[in-house]
Design an enzyme around this catalytic site. Structure first.
Site, mmCIF file in Angstrom:
data_model
loop_
_atom_site.group_PDB
_atom_site.id
_atom_site.type_symbol
_atom_site.label_atom_id
_atom_site.label_comp_id
_atom_site.label_asym_id
_atom_site.label_seq_id
_atom_site.Cartn_x
_atom_site.Cartn_y
_atom_site.Cartn_z
ATOM 1 N N GLU A 136 -8.791 6.659 3.460
ATOM 2 C CA GLU A 136 -9.189 7.275 2.203
ATOM 3 C C GLU A 136 -10.350 8.236 2.400
ATOM 4 O OE1 GLU A 136 -7.358 6.808 -0.623
ATOM 5 O OE2 GLU A 136 -6.119 5.814 0.892
ATOM 6 N N ASP A 162 -8.543 -11.402 7.705
ATOM 7 C CA ASP A 162 -7.292 -11.516 6.960
ATOM 8 C C ASP A 162 -7.419 -10.606 5.734
ATOM 9 O OD1 ASP A 162 -5.052 -12.163 5.552
ATOM 10 O OD2 ASP A 162 -5.300 -14.332 5.720
#
Lengths: 511, 511, 511, 511
Positions: C207, C413
């Site tokens: 981004e 994670d």
């Protein structure tokens, strides 16, 4: 310790006719013996002991100079002590006040506060009697005032059947009563641990069909052996907050509180025979430590009791915490969460956590409520999704209806409908094809002592339920839950049976 | 169309003395002309037209065989038509029922439903008069029953000053009244768009200090020019759900509903002069289409009005939707969300969305409420975090208290405290050092017409506020909001001023 | 006890070439000595001991008849025991299986389960190597399969710089890598309890402006002395649920669990050297008892560790609970709440609860970020109301941006962004006119051990932060929080400074 | 209008070597012709036109005095115009700036802003190339810097297979790549409106068993005819807020916005060919009007596009609103709610609202996943209650796992897992005894254009799914949903089948 002698905010005033200035302190927690009052400072002016008199009420007024180590002023808990200062009157506005005195056990002390002299305004005021404000003249003066002020006559409002003096502690500026109609439902067969047998249910409501609908549900439950009710949790909270300079300050404080529970508990419990501190939940965020004190409160709802107990505990904490400075302390922080719905109340109980459950026989359901177990359970699943998406605090139909009607009838604090309206409805079709229905009310706030429970009609309605006297609050909670389940069954059946409209339509459309 | 002739669930019964079986249908929406009744089938038994009589009530009973295209049976809206069948009585339990008949405009129709014959049970029942259930004998029978059943005497419950017949539509199985004390607060100076001037506030409560505390806040607001109140939203909802075979079915239905709004609106509005359909929000999830109908409802709270209007709209939808089959339809889905707190009500309004705001002068705040603007604002920030973490529906102090007391006094549906307890409190210290305080009540459900608003004391309290007569509901909403702000100011000041305890303590600790 | 010998679900299968039927059990918790296997029953067919062989793997196969009290089969923890039955093959579908055997310490036991023989289907399958599935041929076969299946060529996906064998336990069916660009921000000056000094921050993102914006915030924080970071909570959960016949069953179970904590703790902790059971929260609703086990898990995120530990604890509970029957048990109940945002995680911590705070100097804020403290604080108040109304789990700007970029870079994670995105932003203008800014991340799930933290680039990025090796997880959590605060400052300033657009406009409009 | 010539905040700077002071403005929306620049005022100093040069970039520099009505300076959209002032350098800190100029169509204008000259500090900075910051030398300089700064070597981080220049607009200060392993699952049979057929699924993850578990669910779905997927909603938001003096101001503004939608829409849509304004939701609270702009954004996720469009719309609004003064305006208000979980996103969609559903055959469920439909559905009901109590944004098992792995693989904005993790799981046992399973993802934010979708491995993974090129975003959304359902089935089965442990135990306990 200082907190034991608490300055009464707002007590600063000019006495009539230029008779000096006065203010009061109150002893909150423990007997104190005052051995001297040295001086009082008002803004920059020192008022010497010789200009100070100490008024204990009931005509017991002494010179401050008369005190001494062997002539102490004994202040038992609850004693108000008013200082009368021979000084010129103060101007309206804020003033700085400093008191220096000695005690036997605590030595030399000084208190500094700011307080204001209120300015007078010429507004119309509701009449209030200096003496007995619940006597007929005081009440009539207010009734007259209301009629004059509004140009209306009030006939029914003035009709009540009890002695208004009973309202002390329940309603200030009393002027009359709201007459709320009470309908009877039931009897409801309750299989509780505390409530056993059939109960006639008084419902105070102005909403048509409410009594009839609950009654319909009760009949169906009765035919299935009644409703099983269980109190599964019980805790009333007050949630102070302590503000620190940084997160570490708040965290370390939280640990200290956990370690200090053995010291905190007796302080909290010193203020009442009934309130028992169960546990403190600590929630940390930013530089704040929110403590959620959980108490059991006997037959009382307990909000006030718990407020006092928590204040006492916090006073001890404020005095004894050895760590980083506490920058601010507030007795409430929106973590209680009193008089509002919240996830924390649903999750962690407020008041009583009560369950009502029943297995409704298939044939009763069909014959009495015109719906099958599968229809009711299916609608339950669809409206579960609705509740999840809309962010509701209740996935059932309308538990607040029955709760509110019982609350008004029995003198509960009706504003607690905010919390008490939460509910978790669960249903299953059993292997036998019946409907198992269960509602959990996670934050039902009820009392059979205190608040409005002793008032005239309110107490009669509690008596109708056999819920007057010590140890009846869980019985009452069970009955409320049973009533709620009846209402869920009745309205749930009405909504889910409208399902036939659709299948019906499909027949018709082909023609 | 069939929905216009709606089978009355539960109407199936054996007539006394073996006089056959009967059931009823009702015309709901539009005049229908019945040109023939062919037959009725009961389980596997066919009842021919010759064994059927049609009872329109008031003694107007005809043979089914007497009908014809030029001798139609005219059924205006609301007409109940009872079928009397000359057959042997049915056993208790469920029965399948099929009716075939013709109409002029809609042709041949048939309806199939299941309904039950209730079994008798021998339980104790609360007395109910067949005739006038609000007459003195009926009421006394219930009072006697309650006293016998519970072994108690009820003295105060029986005391009321109005004609119980006024309670029809408000309370079934009436037995007496709850007398809830009313205290006066104010007058409160309100600067609303509808409420202008000073109002005397009747608060029905059993909670001590409530009246006094609100009164304290009102005095402070008055000294600052009163409270500015504004209704910023208004919508009452009913939220049906339609179940499809899959998500596409639900989505396409949602689009069709949006396109069909011009057709749906008049159907919805056909059931009342007052209810106006503003818009329908469609929420899709899984295979469900939840429609949230938003209405304006005049001076009524409108839940019932809106239920009828939505049902009419849905009847039209069920009949006209040309797309995938609708597998189930329920009139409510927990998207309304009636009698419960929810995020959707906070976000998108239920009832009135009202704001009360005021700029409280620094010196008034200090003199009257013993707190500075900065202290109050700071506590607001800390308790904002508390409300955010605890998942509360209100970041303020206790708006439910004032709302409940006003609701009981004025005959509102008090169970709506569930929704009405939500609040958004906002404060700022102005550049001038004053306190700007604002509370938004996003889902305040109020009425000045219907429900309990016409009852004896309730109507008097509305009259006290000048809120009787057409077009007064927004005025009432503004007053409620103003009262709430007074309470937030008063309790907020009390909590945030306790802050001094801490700084005070720091003086004391050194000694 | 039976839980120690756990049937391996799905292990039932026909052996090749009609060589009989086989299934396996595994010893989970404690050494067991098998003294006899009496028989196995398959549906209605009894397989006698003489037809049973016991395979311990590694070629160790014995006849069931060879066992005896003095010739036991020793099963250490983790041992798999396969039963080989000399019977005809089973048909596809479900079969009922019953095993009877004896042990030394636990006596006679029998197990009954249902398991299925899977039917074969002829679908296309992704290639999988029987032997080493991480060797080049296996990976190339999958790459080729993917290219053939999709008719595309994959050039970049195949480029990786590490040995794929390192991926065992991290990624099945490996085919290549996603190359996610990493930008550098900082150095960021952190004043933590674990992280001290300047840290270079690797952010993996696609981004645009993200790295630049965080960097801008870091520069401003550095100029004010850096960011103070503190871990204030730490707990990883698994939340099993136990279903009873009624609410009382669930409640009594909850009490027993509380009383049995001293017995439960060692069972839970027997499965890992690291996991420590802190406490169990019990949540009751309906007939369910939800237990939320809270563990500390060292440097690991700990979800798996905690699952095993909770399973062991529940096995003990299931075996030892003396009360009402437990009707169902599930290891997870949506109370954990893993991989989702929830109020409980915000309130009661999941993973680390971390705070970052700083006092940003007025002149730095103005010079670097073009905004005043008052502007930023004011926007904070307005967007607080926005977050409250919209029901957001974060009242800040975009903490998920920095967290996600750090998570991808360092092998966390990443799905835990669900929980980790929650945040509580708080700001104050100090008496000195500076901006105090504080963000609390209540459920930040991080690890420096296990999961993806040991992989090639991931470990390098952890090394860049000095967060490799025992006892580094809190250091890492502090750095993440510091980065997040930099991002809040930077974006918060950008949004709140756009305020000038409005005042600006007011100049222009007059012309 | 002024908003078209937007001052570039932070552009004020001293030019090197005392060559004066400079700042820039940019034309945002429409071609403007500058006919004169009269003067610039810096604090109290007037800089006359003669001391001003205008730099259009690319060497095009003119004297301000050279402009005239017939010699205008043409500023197309996007043009940056830098003012070069021949004045002494400014001191560090804030300065007041006023520019006066004329345009053809808009006449005389003046702008007044404050901007700062940043002070220099001597901190270590990450190397940045003035010219091409994505060329090898710039990247190597940063790698060297990182190694020097941290005293570590980075081997794998530096390995990438693409041209870093492709990263412009995706990642500043690029230093290397995170290599995230990709495993293959599937093929998955999808029955979408856009995705039809079998798809091979690339999952980028470091979490063991994730790929295998999803694969297991896909096999089961395939055997039942695949998964039906449908996009049921689509909207991307930006939510500005406007602050007024009071609630009435905000309310009246809201009404005006609703009435002005025809004028607002073209302004919003003027900034992009793709963004289409669907509708504006207005949320009122206190004195704030929150506008939630809802756009469709083609194949892009659209956050930036929508930000620009909303800014343009707000510029028009700020300029044209005729009512009460707007006191503050912010482009974002936490009502969007970007990068965070929220009830509004669940309720009213953010990105795509997608559903995946399937009817899983009883025998497949039993044979493949070892569980019955009833077991899975029962666990669903129990965990629904868990989700309701814990305040989760997802009542399913772990949809974030599959979503995150797909997001990383395909170049989505992974921080949007915050919103995308929400889910509504629904299951039914069908009359045939199969399991109907449905998950709705209410706020799935996906793109097949823009962001990271064009990068090397990311684009390859999109190609693997056939989701490259115009009009593919809904196809991609459907595939994501299908993958998610596979994961819910697989993990749901694993959790609910552990139920056998309990019944099993009951056999064993008797011995």
């Amino acid at each position: 310790m200082l907190l034991k002698l608490l300055y009464t905010r707002g007590s600063l005033h000019n006495q009539p006719d230029g008779a000096g200035v006065a203010f009061s302190i109150k002893n909150r927690l423990d007997t104190v013996h005052l051995t001297s009052v040295k001086q009082v400072q008002l803004d920059d002016v020192v008022v010497p002991a010789a200009s100070i008199r100490l008024d204990l009420g009931g005509g017991d007024v002494r010179l401050a100079t008369a005190l001494g180590a062997d002539e102490p002023l004994n202040l038992p808990v609850g004693q108000v002590l008013t200082f009368l200062l021979a000084t010129p009157p103060l101007t309206a506005g804020m003033h700085r006040l400093r008191v220096q005195f000695s005690t036997d056990a605590f030595g030399e002390l000084s208190v500094e506060v700011e307080d204001a002299i209120a300015s007078q305004d010429g507004r119309v005021r509701i009449p209030r009697a200096e003496g007995d404000d619940y006597a007929a003249p005081a009440i009539q003066a207010r009734q007259q005032f209301a009629e004059d002020f509004t140009g209306q006559k009030y006939k029914h409002l003035k009709q009540y059947s009890f002695d208004p003096h009973d309202l002390q502690g329940n309603c200030e500026s009393f002027v009359g009563v709201a007459q709320v109609p009470v309908g009877l439902a039931g009897p409801l067969l309750v299989d509780g641990e505390h409530a056993q047998g059939e109960f006639l249910i008084p419902l105070a409501t102005t909403e048509g069909t409410l009594v009839a609908s609950y009654n319909r549900g009760m009949q169906a439950l009765n035919l299935c052996g009644g409703v099983k009710c269980t109190v599964i949790g019980d805790a009333m909270q007050r949630a102070p907050v302590f503000v620190f300079d940084d997160a570490r300050g708040a965290r370390d404080f939280g640990r200290w509180v956990a370690d200090s529970l053995p010291q905190i508990r007796p302080e909290a419990e010193s203020t009442s025979r009934v309130a028992k501190l169960q546990y403190i939940d600590t929630y940390l965020s930013n530089k704040f430590a929110y403590l959620r004190f959980n108490f059991s409160t006997g037959d009382a709802a307990g909000q006030n009791m718990v407020g006092r107990a928590t204040f006492a505990a916090c006073s001890w904490i404020l005095e004894h915490y050895p760590g980083a400075p506490i920058r601010h302390f507030y007795l409430e922080s929106n973590f209680a969460t009193d008089k509002k719905a919240s996830q924390i109340n649903v999750m962690r109980t407020r008041g009583k956590r009560v369950v009502a459950e029943a297995t409704v026989k298939r044939d009763i359901l069909q014959q009495r409520l015109r719906v099958t177990p599968e229809q009711l359970a299916y609608h339950g699943q669809v409206s579960n999704v609705g509740a999840f998406l809309s962010g509701a605090n209740n996935n059932g139909a309308h538990s607040a209806n029955g709760i509110t009607a019982l609350f008004i009838a029995t003198g509960q604090d009706v504003a607690n409908v905010s919390e008490s309206s939460a509910g978790v409805l669960y249903s299953e079709v059993t292997p036998e094809g019946d409907l198992y229905l269960n509602i959990t009310i996670p934050s039902l706030i009820v009392a059979t002592y205190g608040g409005g429970t002793g008032l005239a009609t309110q107490n009669e309605c509690l008596r109708m339920l056999g819920c007057v006297g010590p140890g009846t609050v869980n019985k009452f909670a069970e009955i409320v839950a049973g009533v709620v389940l009846a209402g869920e069954l009745s309205l749930g059946a009405a909504i889910s049976s409208s399902d036939w409209v659709s299948s019906h339509e499909q027949y018709g459309r082909n023609r």
